[in-house]
Design a protein around this motif. Structure first.
Motif, PDB file in Angstrom:
ATOM      1  N   ASP A  22       0.824  -1.198   0.000  1.00  0.00           N
ATOM      2  CA  ASP A  22       0.000   0.000   0.000  1.00  0.00           C
ATOM      3  C   ASP A  22       0.863   1.254   0.000  1.00  0.00           C
ATOM      4  O   ASP A  22       2.092   1.193   0.039  1.00  0.00           O
ATOM      5  CB  ASP A  22      -0.949  -0.004   1.194  1.00  0.00           C
ATOM      6  N   ASP A  23       0.199   2.392  -0.072  1.00  0.00           N
ATOM      7  CA  ASP A  23       0.838   3.685   0.146  1.00  0.00           C
ATOM      8  C   ASP A  23      -0.140   4.537   0.946  1.00  0.00           C
ATOM      9  O   ASP A  23      -1.087   4.016   1.528  1.00  0.00           O
ATOM     10  CB  ASP A  23       1.269   4.348  -1.168  1.00  0.00           C
ATOM     11  N   ASP A  24       0.071   5.835   0.970  1.00  0.00           N
ATOM     12  CA  ASP A  24      -0.783   6.697   1.779  1.00  0.00           C
ATOM     13  C   ASP A  24      -2.201   6.814   1.237  1.00  0.00           C
ATOM     14  O   ASP A  24      -3.106   7.243   1.956  1.00  0.00           O
ATOM     15  CB  ASP A  24      -0.174   8.099   1.876  1.00  0.00           C
ATOM     16  N   LYS A  25      -2.397   6.429  -0.028  1.00  0.00           N
ATOM     17  CA  LYS A  25      -3.690   6.668  -0.651  1.00  0.00           C
ATOM     18  C   LYS A  25      -4.499   5.411  -0.930  1.00  0.00           C
ATOM     19  O   LYS A  25      -5.721   5.463  -0.949  1.00  0.00           O
ATOM     20  CB  LYS A  25      -3.495   7.447  -1.963  1.00  0.00           C
ATOM     21  N   MET A  26      -3.841   4.290  -1.176  1.00  0.00           N
ATOM     22  CA  MET A  26      -4.608   3.112  -1.551  1.00  0.00           C
ATOM     23  C   MET A  26      -3.895   1.803  -1.221  1.00  0.00           C
ATOM     24  O   MET A  26      -2.685   1.785  -0.958  1.00  0.00           O
ATOM     25  CB  MET A  26      -4.946   3.149  -3.052  1.00  0.00           C
ATOM     26  N   ILE A  27      -4.686   0.725  -1.235  1.00  0.00           N
ATOM     27  CA  ILE A  27      -4.178  -0.639  -1.071  1.00  0.00           C
ATOM     28  C   ILE A  27      -4.010  -1.230  -2.465  1.00  0.00           C
ATOM     29  O   ILE A  27      -4.944  -1.252  -3.256  1.00  0.00           O
ATOM     30  CB  ILE A  27      -5.170  -1.508  -0.273  1.00  0.00           C
ATOM     31  N   TYR A  28      -2.805  -1.719  -2.771  1.00  0.00           N
ATOM     32  CA  TYR A  28      -2.550  -2.281  -4.099  1.00  0.00           C
ATOM     33  C   TYR A  28      -2.758  -3.788  -4.143  1.00  0.00           C
ATOM     34  O   TYR A  28      -3.167  -4.325  -5.174  1.00  0.00           O
ATOM     35  CB  TYR A  28      -1.125  -1.936  -4.547  1.00  0.00           C
ATOM     36  N   SER A  29      -2.469  -4.462  -3.050  1.00  0.00           N
ATOM     37  CA  SER A  29      -2.606  -5.914  -3.074  1.00  0.00           C
ATOM     38  C   SER A  29      -2.608  -6.466  -1.657  1.00  0.00           C
ATOM     39  O   SER A  29      -1.928  -5.939  -0.770  1.00  0.00           O
ATOM     40  CB  SER A  29      -1.470  -6.539  -3.880  1.00  0.00           C
ATOM     41  N   VAL A  30      -3.411  -7.511  -1.454  1.00  0.00           N
ATOM     42  CA  VAL A  30      -3.414  -8.271  -0.202  1.00  0.00           C
ATOM     43  C   VAL A  30      -3.290  -9.737  -0.597  1.00  0.00           C
ATOM     44  O   VAL A  30      -4.174 -10.285  -1.251  1.00  0.00           O
ATOM     45  CB  VAL A  30      -4.701  -8.030   0.604  1.00  0.00           C
ATOM     46  N   ILE A  31      -2.188 -10.367  -0.209  1.00  0.00           N
ATOM     47  CA  ILE A  31      -1.850 -11.690  -0.714  1.00  0.00           C
ATOM     48  C   ILE A  31      -1.504 -12.612   0.451  1.00  0.00           C
ATOM     49  O   ILE A  31      -0.651 -12.292   1.283  1.00  0.00           O
ATOM     50  CB  ILE A  31      -0.635 -11.621  -1.672  1.00  0.00           C
ATOM     51  N   ARG A  32      -2.141 -13.734   0.494  1.00  0.00           N
ATOM     52  CA  ARG A  32      -1.832 -14.753   1.510  1.00  0.00           C
ATOM     53  C   ARG A  32      -0.549 -15.460   1.081  1.00  0.00           C
ATOM     54  O   ARG A  32      -0.487 -16.029  -0.011  1.00  0.00           O
ATOM     55  CB  ARG A  32      -2.990 -15.724   1.622  1.00  0.00           C
ATOM     56  N   VAL A  33       0.473 -15.464   1.934  1.00  0.00           N
ATOM     57  CA  VAL A  33       1.774 -15.985   1.519  1.00  0.00           C
ATOM     58  C   VAL A  33       2.253 -17.193   2.315  1.00  0.00           C
ATOM     59  O   VAL A  33       3.271 -17.800   1.954  1.00  0.00           O
ATOM     60  CB  VAL A  33       2.859 -14.878   1.575  1.00  0.00           C
TER      61      VAL A  33
END
Length: 323
Positions: free
Chosen positions: A189-200
Protein backbone atom coordinates in the motif's frame (compact mmCIF):
# COMPACT_ATOMS: atom_id res chain seq x y z
CA UNK A 1 -60.37 -28.02 15.31
CA UNK A 2 -60.07 -30.77 12.73
CA UNK A 3 -60.21 -28.17 9.95
CA UNK A 4 -57.44 -26.18 11.64
CA UNK A 5 -55.33 -29.33 12.04
CA UNK A 6 -55.91 -30.31 8.41
CA UNK A 7 -54.98 -26.78 7.30
CA UNK A 8 -51.79 -26.89 9.37
CA UNK A 9 -50.85 -30.26 7.88
CA UNK A 10 -51.54 -28.92 4.39
CA UNK A 11 -49.33 -25.87 5.01
CA UNK A 12 -46.49 -28.04 6.33
CA UNK A 13 -46.75 -30.42 3.38
CA UNK A 14 -46.85 -27.53 0.92
CA UNK A 15 -43.78 -25.94 2.51
CA UNK A 16 -41.93 -29.28 2.49
CA UNK A 17 -42.78 -29.78 -1.18
CA UNK A 18 -41.74 -26.24 -2.07
CA UNK A 19 -38.46 -26.43 -0.16
CA UNK A 20 -37.61 -29.58 -2.07
CA UNK A 21 -37.96 -27.79 -5.41
CA UNK A 22 -34.66 -25.93 -5.14
CA UNK A 23 -31.61 -27.06 -3.22
CA UNK A 24 -29.10 -24.40 -2.15
CA UNK A 25 -25.81 -24.39 -0.33
CA UNK A 26 -23.36 -21.64 0.53
CA UNK A 27 -19.70 -22.03 1.48
CA UNK A 28 -16.86 -19.57 2.03
CA UNK A 29 -13.22 -20.26 1.33
CA UNK A 30 -12.43 -19.32 4.96
CA UNK A 31 -14.00 -17.79 8.05
CA UNK A 32 -11.16 -15.35 8.85
CA UNK A 33 -10.06 -12.71 6.35
CA UNK A 34 -7.44 -10.00 6.25
CA UNK A 35 -8.91 -6.55 5.67
CA UNK A 36 -9.30 -5.89 1.89
CA UNK A 37 -8.67 -9.55 1.06
CA UNK A 38 -10.98 -11.06 -1.60
CA UNK A 39 -13.87 -12.97 0.01
CA UNK A 40 -15.14 -15.76 -2.23
CA UNK A 41 -18.53 -17.40 -1.75
CA UNK A 42 -19.51 -20.58 -3.57
CA UNK A 43 -23.24 -20.89 -4.21
CA UNK A 44 -24.53 -24.30 -5.25
CA UNK A 45 -27.96 -24.60 -6.89
CA UNK A 46 -29.80 -27.87 -7.47
CA UNK A 47 -32.94 -27.91 -9.60
CA UNK A 48 -35.52 -30.33 -8.19
CA UNK A 49 -38.55 -28.73 -9.87
CA UNK A 50 -38.78 -31.42 -12.54
CA UNK A 51 -38.55 -28.81 -15.29
CA UNK A 52 -35.90 -26.50 -16.72
CA UNK A 53 -35.32 -23.17 -15.01
CA UNK A 54 -34.18 -20.42 -17.34
CA UNK A 55 -33.05 -17.09 -15.87
CA UNK A 56 -33.84 -14.63 -18.65
CA UNK A 57 -34.84 -11.03 -19.29
CA UNK A 58 -38.47 -11.87 -20.04
CA UNK A 59 -40.65 -11.19 -16.95
CA UNK A 60 -41.88 -14.79 -17.08
CA UNK A 61 -38.30 -16.01 -16.83
CA UNK A 62 -36.87 -13.48 -14.41
CA UNK A 63 -34.82 -14.77 -11.54
CA UNK A 64 -32.36 -13.37 -9.05
CA UNK A 65 -29.47 -14.60 -6.93
CA UNK A 66 -28.88 -12.21 -4.05
CA UNK A 67 -26.97 -12.03 -0.80
CA UNK A 68 -27.77 -10.43 2.50
CA UNK A 69 -24.81 -9.46 4.63
CA UNK A 70 -25.18 -8.07 8.14
CA UNK A 71 -22.58 -6.67 10.52
CA UNK A 72 -22.09 -7.55 14.18
CA UNK A 73 -24.87 -5.13 15.17
CA UNK A 74 -27.32 -6.73 12.79
CA UNK A 75 -27.23 -3.83 10.33
CA UNK A 76 -27.52 -4.72 6.66
CA UNK A 77 -24.24 -4.07 4.84
CA UNK A 78 -24.89 -1.81 1.82
CA UNK A 79 -24.00 -2.75 -1.71
CA UNK A 80 -21.18 -1.02 -3.52
CA UNK A 81 -22.50 1.71 -5.81
CA UNK A 82 -23.19 0.35 -9.29
CA UNK A 83 -22.38 -3.26 -8.32
CA UNK A 84 -25.21 -5.55 -9.41
CA UNK A 85 -24.97 -9.33 -9.58
CA UNK A 86 -26.92 -10.78 -12.50
CA UNK A 87 -27.66 -14.43 -13.28
CA UNK A 88 -29.30 -13.69 -16.62
CA UNK A 89 -28.40 -16.54 -18.99
CA UNK A 90 -28.25 -19.19 -16.27
CA UNK A 91 -30.04 -22.41 -17.28
CA UNK A 92 -30.69 -25.21 -14.80
CA UNK A 93 -31.89 -28.45 -16.36
CA UNK A 94 -34.07 -30.77 -14.25
CA UNK A 95 -31.92 -32.35 -11.56
CA UNK A 96 -28.86 -30.32 -12.55
CA UNK A 97 -26.40 -28.92 -10.02
CA UNK A 98 -24.44 -25.76 -10.78
CA UNK A 99 -21.87 -23.89 -8.74
CA UNK A 100 -21.11 -20.20 -8.96
CA UNK A 101 -18.17 -18.37 -7.42
CA UNK A 102 -19.01 -14.86 -6.29
CA UNK A 103 -16.43 -12.39 -4.87
CA UNK A 104 -18.91 -10.88 -2.43
CA UNK A 105 -16.55 -8.12 -1.30
CA UNK A 106 -16.82 -6.65 -4.81
CA UNK A 107 -20.58 -6.30 -4.44
CA UNK A 108 -20.87 -5.41 -0.76
CA UNK A 109 -18.96 -2.93 1.40
CA UNK A 110 -16.92 -5.32 3.52
CA UNK A 111 -13.83 -3.14 4.03
CA UNK A 112 -14.52 -2.42 7.69
CA UNK A 113 -13.06 -4.59 10.42
CA UNK A 114 -15.63 -6.70 12.25
CA UNK A 115 -17.81 -9.80 12.36
CA UNK A 116 -20.30 -10.44 9.55
CA UNK A 117 -23.03 -12.90 8.67
CA UNK A 118 -24.08 -13.77 5.14
CA UNK A 119 -26.69 -15.88 3.42
CA UNK A 120 -27.72 -16.23 -0.21
CA UNK A 121 -31.21 -16.57 -1.61
CA UNK A 122 -32.67 -17.22 -5.03
CA UNK A 123 -36.02 -16.26 -6.49
CA UNK A 124 -37.64 -16.98 -9.84
CA UNK A 125 -40.98 -16.15 -11.43
CA UNK A 126 -41.66 -19.88 -11.84
CA UNK A 127 -40.92 -20.73 -8.20
CA UNK A 128 -43.57 -20.28 -5.52
CA UNK A 129 -41.09 -19.14 -2.88
CA UNK A 130 -37.67 -17.64 -2.36
CA UNK A 131 -35.06 -20.18 -1.26
CA UNK A 132 -32.44 -19.25 1.31
CA UNK A 133 -29.18 -20.82 2.49
CA UNK A 134 -27.99 -21.08 6.05
CA UNK A 135 -26.19 -18.12 7.62
CA UNK A 136 -22.40 -18.18 7.66
CA UNK A 137 -20.27 -16.08 9.99
CA UNK A 138 -16.89 -14.61 9.05
CA UNK A 139 -14.44 -12.09 10.48
CA UNK A 140 -12.50 -9.30 8.79
CA UNK A 141 -9.30 -8.55 10.70
CA UNK A 142 -6.60 -5.84 10.46
CA UNK A 143 -3.84 -8.30 11.25
CA UNK A 144 -0.69 -7.79 13.30
CA UNK A 145 2.30 -6.30 11.46
CA UNK A 146 5.37 -8.53 11.91
CA UNK A 147 7.61 -6.97 9.24
CA UNK A 148 7.49 -3.72 7.29
CA UNK A 149 9.58 -1.83 4.75
CA UNK A 150 8.95 1.28 2.63
CA UNK A 151 10.64 1.57 -0.76
CA UNK A 152 10.80 4.13 -3.54
CA UNK A 153 9.49 3.25 -6.98
CA UNK A 154 12.24 3.06 -9.61
CA UNK A 155 12.04 5.16 -12.76
CA UNK A 156 12.14 2.49 -15.49
CA UNK A 157 11.53 4.92 -18.35
CA UNK A 158 14.54 7.25 -18.58
CA UNK A 159 12.86 9.42 -21.23
CA UNK A 160 10.36 10.59 -18.65
CA UNK A 161 11.39 13.45 -16.34
CA UNK A 162 12.49 12.39 -12.88
CA UNK A 163 10.10 13.47 -10.14
CA UNK A 164 11.49 15.64 -7.39
CA UNK A 165 10.20 13.22 -4.80
CA UNK A 166 10.18 9.49 -5.54
CA UNK A 167 6.83 7.75 -5.11
CA UNK A 168 6.82 5.43 -2.12
CA UNK A 169 5.29 2.03 -1.59
CA UNK A 170 5.14 -0.02 1.62
CA UNK A 171 5.43 -3.78 1.98
CA UNK A 172 4.15 -5.22 5.24
CA UNK A 173 3.77 -8.79 6.42
CA UNK A 174 0.80 -9.21 8.72
CA UNK A 175 -0.52 -12.19 10.63
CA UNK A 176 -3.98 -13.31 11.69
CA UNK A 177 -4.93 -16.26 13.87
CA UNK A 178 -7.15 -18.95 12.33
CA UNK A 179 -7.94 -21.41 15.10
CA UNK A 180 -4.59 -22.93 16.01
CA UNK A 181 -2.89 -21.57 12.88
CA UNK A 182 -1.16 -18.26 12.25
CA UNK A 183 -1.47 -17.13 8.63
CA UNK A 184 0.81 -14.57 6.99
CA UNK A 185 -0.30 -11.97 4.45
CA UNK A 186 1.60 -9.53 2.29
CA UNK A 187 -0.03 -6.10 2.10
CA UNK A 188 1.24 -3.57 -0.44
CA UNK A 189 0.00 0.00 0.00
CA UNK A 190 0.84 3.68 0.15
CA UNK A 191 -0.78 6.70 1.78
CA UNK A 192 -3.69 6.67 -0.65
CA UNK A 193 -4.61 3.11 -1.55
CA UNK A 194 -4.18 -0.64 -1.07
CA UNK A 195 -2.55 -2.28 -4.10
CA UNK A 196 -2.61 -5.91 -3.07
CA UNK A 197 -3.41 -8.27 -0.20
CA UNK A 198 -1.85 -11.69 -0.71
CA UNK A 199 -1.83 -14.75 1.51
CA UNK A 200 1.77 -15.99 1.52
CA UNK A 201 2.03 -18.76 4.10
CA UNK A 202 1.57 -20.03 7.64
CA UNK A 203 3.74 -20.06 10.73
CA UNK A 204 5.68 -23.31 11.17
CA UNK A 205 6.88 -23.88 14.74
CA UNK A 206 9.85 -21.66 15.50
CA UNK A 207 10.96 -21.41 11.87
CA UNK A 208 11.38 -17.83 10.65
CA UNK A 209 10.64 -16.28 7.27
CA UNK A 210 13.11 -14.11 5.36
CA UNK A 211 12.13 -10.91 3.54
CA UNK A 212 14.39 -8.75 1.36
CA UNK A 213 13.98 -6.02 -1.27
CA UNK A 214 16.18 -5.64 -4.35
CA UNK A 215 17.45 -2.68 -6.41
CA UNK A 216 14.14 -2.48 -8.33
CA UNK A 217 12.15 -2.28 -5.08
CA UNK A 218 10.80 -5.79 -5.59
CA UNK A 219 10.12 -7.98 -2.58
CA UNK A 220 11.59 -11.47 -2.13
CA UNK A 221 10.18 -13.85 0.48
CA UNK A 222 11.37 -17.21 1.74
CA UNK A 223 8.55 -18.76 3.77
CA UNK A 224 9.10 -22.06 5.64
CA UNK A 225 6.37 -24.64 5.14
CA UNK A 226 8.21 -27.29 7.18
CA UNK A 227 11.56 -27.42 9.00
CA UNK A 228 13.28 -28.48 5.74
CA UNK A 229 11.10 -27.09 2.94
CA UNK A 230 10.73 -23.43 1.96
CA UNK A 231 8.48 -21.49 -0.41
CA UNK A 232 10.20 -18.75 -2.41
CA UNK A 233 8.00 -15.91 -3.67
CA UNK A 234 8.86 -12.60 -5.30
CA UNK A 235 6.58 -9.65 -6.06
CA UNK A 236 6.80 -6.35 -7.89
CA UNK A 237 5.62 -3.15 -6.14
CA UNK A 238 2.20 -3.44 -7.81
CA UNK A 239 1.67 -6.95 -6.41
CA UNK A 240 2.50 -9.02 -9.50
CA UNK A 241 4.21 -12.29 -8.67
CA UNK A 242 7.24 -13.08 -10.81
CA UNK A 243 8.82 -15.97 -8.88
CA UNK A 244 7.24 -18.97 -7.19
CA UNK A 245 9.13 -22.15 -6.31
CA UNK A 246 9.77 -24.60 -3.48
CA UNK A 247 13.22 -25.50 -2.17
CA UNK A 248 14.28 -28.17 0.31
CA UNK A 249 17.37 -28.50 2.46
CA UNK A 250 19.86 -30.85 0.81
CA UNK A 251 23.42 -30.41 2.00
CA UNK A 252 22.81 -26.65 2.16
CA UNK A 253 19.90 -24.64 3.54
CA UNK A 254 17.88 -22.44 1.16
CA UNK A 255 18.50 -18.74 1.84
CA UNK A 256 18.20 -15.29 0.29
CA UNK A 257 21.41 -13.39 -0.41
CA UNK A 258 21.45 -9.67 -1.23
CA UNK A 259 24.51 -8.24 -2.98
CA UNK A 260 25.38 -5.01 -1.09
CA UNK A 261 26.94 -3.45 -4.21
CA UNK A 262 24.28 -4.20 -6.84
CA UNK A 263 21.18 -4.78 -4.70
CA UNK A 264 20.48 -8.05 -6.54
CA UNK A 265 18.71 -10.66 -4.39
CA UNK A 266 19.47 -14.31 -5.17
CA UNK A 267 17.98 -17.55 -3.91
CA UNK A 268 20.83 -19.84 -2.88
CA UNK A 269 21.19 -23.32 -1.42
CA UNK A 270 19.06 -26.43 -1.28
CA UNK A 271 17.40 -28.07 -4.26
CA UNK A 272 13.98 -28.11 -5.89
CA UNK A 273 11.24 -29.61 -3.71
CA UNK A 274 8.35 -31.53 -5.31
CA UNK A 275 4.74 -31.20 -4.23
CA UNK A 276 3.30 -34.50 -3.06
CA UNK A 277 6.80 -35.96 -2.66
CA UNK A 278 8.87 -33.65 -0.47
CA UNK A 279 5.89 -31.82 1.04
CA UNK A 280 2.11 -32.11 1.10
CA UNK A 281 0.54 -30.40 -1.88
CA UNK A 282 -1.30 -27.39 -0.32
CA UNK A 283 -3.92 -27.50 -3.11
CA UNK A 284 -4.63 -31.25 -3.01
CA UNK A 285 -8.36 -31.95 -2.94
CA UNK A 286 -9.28 -28.30 -3.33
CA UNK A 287 -11.17 -26.49 -6.05
CA UNK A 288 -9.50 -23.37 -7.38
CA UNK A 289 -11.60 -20.43 -8.43
CA UNK A 290 -9.76 -20.15 -11.73
CA UNK A 291 -10.75 -23.73 -12.55
CA UNK A 292 -14.42 -23.00 -11.91
CA UNK A 293 -14.49 -19.78 -13.91
CA UNK A 294 -15.15 -21.59 -17.18
CA UNK A 295 -17.19 -20.20 -20.04
CA UNK A 296 -20.21 -21.98 -18.61
CA UNK A 297 -19.73 -20.38 -15.21
CA UNK A 298 -19.20 -16.99 -16.80
CA UNK A 299 -22.51 -17.37 -18.57
CA UNK A 300 -24.15 -18.48 -15.34
CA UNK A 301 -23.18 -15.29 -13.53
CA UNK A 302 -24.37 -13.04 -16.33
CA UNK A 303 -22.06 -10.12 -15.66
CA UNK A 304 -19.04 -11.64 -13.93
CA UNK A 305 -16.42 -9.28 -12.57
CA UNK A 306 -12.94 -9.45 -14.06
CA UNK A 307 -10.76 -12.02 -12.35
CA UNK A 308 -8.25 -10.68 -9.80
CA UNK A 309 -4.62 -10.37 -10.90
CA UNK A 310 -2.42 -13.48 -10.50
CA UNK A 311 -0.80 -12.20 -7.31
CA UNK A 312 -4.18 -12.20 -5.61
CA UNK A 313 -4.98 -15.80 -6.47
CA UNK A 314 -2.98 -17.29 -3.59
CA UNK A 315 -6.08 -17.45 -1.43
CA UNK A 316 -8.79 -18.66 -3.78
CA UNK A 317 -8.59 -22.44 -3.34
CA UNK A 318 -11.40 -24.06 -1.39
CA UNK A 319 -13.92 -26.87 -1.43
CA UNK A 320 -17.23 -25.87 -2.95
CA UNK A 321 -19.89 -27.69 -0.91
CA UNK A 322 -22.71 -29.60 -2.57
CA UNK A 323 -26.24 -29.87 -1.24
Amino acid sequence: MFKSLALAILIVCTAATASAQMGMDLTLNRSMYMQYEPIYACVTLRNDTGRPLVFGKNPKLQGFLLFEVTDQRGNVVPKRPGAELSVTGLILSPGQIKRMIVPINRYYQLDRIGVYRVHAYVSHSQLPYEYKTKDLKFNVEPGVTVWKRSVGLPNLQPEQPVSEVAKARTYSLRSIIEGSTKAYYLVIDDDKMIYSVIRVGKAVGYEKFTAETDMLSRLHLLMPISPKVFHYLAFSPDGKKFADEYRKTSGTIPMLMRDPDTGIVTLLGGETARAGVDFADPNAGLVRVADLESADDAQATGNPVAAPPPANRENDAFLCGLV
